[in-house]
Design a protein around this motif. Sequence first.
Motif, PDB file in Angstrom:
ATOM      1  N   SER A  24       0.929  -1.323  -0.044  1.00 53.21           N
ATOM      2  CA  SER A  24      -0.068   0.276   0.043  1.00 53.21           C
ATOM      3  C   SER A  24       0.926   1.238   0.069  1.00 53.21           C
ATOM      4  N   GLU A  25       1.964   1.115   0.790  1.00 55.40           N
ATOM      5  CA  GLU A  25       2.820   2.240   0.776  1.00 55.40           C
ATOM      6  C   GLU A  25       3.415   2.714  -0.591  1.00 55.40           C
TER       7      GLU A  25
ATOM      8  N   THR B 151       1.867   6.727  -6.752  1.00 63.48           N
ATOM      9  CA  THR B 151       0.741   7.864  -6.973  1.00 63.48           C
ATOM     10  C   THR B 151       1.265   8.964  -7.119  1.00 63.48           C
ATOM     11  N   ASP B 152       1.812   9.300  -5.903  1.00 60.74           N
ATOM     12  CA  ASP B 152       2.236  10.691  -5.531  1.00 60.74           C
ATOM     13  C   ASP B 152       3.462  10.986  -6.746  1.00 60.74           C
TER      14      ASP B 152
ATOM     15  N   ARG C 276       2.372   1.571  -3.586  1.00 60.34           N
ATOM     16  CA  ARG C 276       1.405   1.989  -4.484  1.00 60.34           C
ATOM     17  C   ARG C 276       1.030   3.670  -4.313  1.00 60.34           C
ATOM     18  N   GLN C 277       0.696   4.094  -2.877  1.00 62.80           N
ATOM     19  CA  GLN C 277       0.736   5.652  -2.737  1.00 62.80           C
ATOM     20  C   GLN C 277       1.899   6.289  -3.206  1.00 62.80           C
ATOM     21  N   TRP C 278       3.321   5.798  -2.873  1.00 56.75           N
ATOM     22  CA  TRP C 278       4.504   6.424  -3.325  1.00 56.75           C
ATOM     23  C   TRP C 278       4.182   6.730  -4.831  1.00 56.75           C
TER      24      TRP C 278
END
Length: 238
Positions: A165-166, A172-173, A168-170
């Motif tokens: 999850s981390e 995305t950003d 994927r968020q990274w």
Amino acid sequence: MLEVQSQDLLRRPLAQIEPPNVLDLIALHELPESPKALKNALAAFVQRVSGEIVDIPGGKPWLDFLEEFAVINGKHVPETFRACIAREAERGEARAPERTRAVVAHWALEEPLPFLLGAANTRFVTVHHPPPASSPNASSPRERAPRAERAAAAPKPKAATTDDSERRQWITDMVLERVAEAPEAGLSEPVLLAGVKHRAKDLFPTLVPADVLSVLRELKAAGRIRGSAGRWASIRRW
């Protein structure tokens, strides 16, 4: 053998080819005696690579790209590539013109060597393809096992973890940051993938292009970015 070694590389985007191989292919393109079977593919490769270089965002992404080639001795840097980088130095501050010109000047200390044809001189890495399924060498003890046994041994899908999850968020950003900095025409997919992967090499060394593509599709479906003809841009651009 030269054709076999180079055909795979010629189909890859710039980000998926090692810098020395990029320069070898461009040097081969400059060679009047280059194999006839490769002439058109080499010309298309040089044109595509030139476009991908233009698409690299300014600032840190550009410097990261430049430094990968700056360490290469000038005798291995063909004139076509030197001219391409020299043109980028004239595109403004985003291209770090002083550093870019310094790299070109460093290469200029050495005359570029012509690409030497011949098996003993070929510098490409041979691409080994797996044998076809019909080949007697293609099967392994696991593949020859009964179907029920293979099914029982198949690993279960791994549940998403906090690390996933981390990551994927990274991604995305990072994607949103890159497309926001992209020129009006957007950012080409190979350049975007290369930039994200380069930034991830210390934090997420196992990241692969498929991870980024998955996020790109998700962001597009959510209406946060737009993709068209292999290019990606902020939703406000198109």
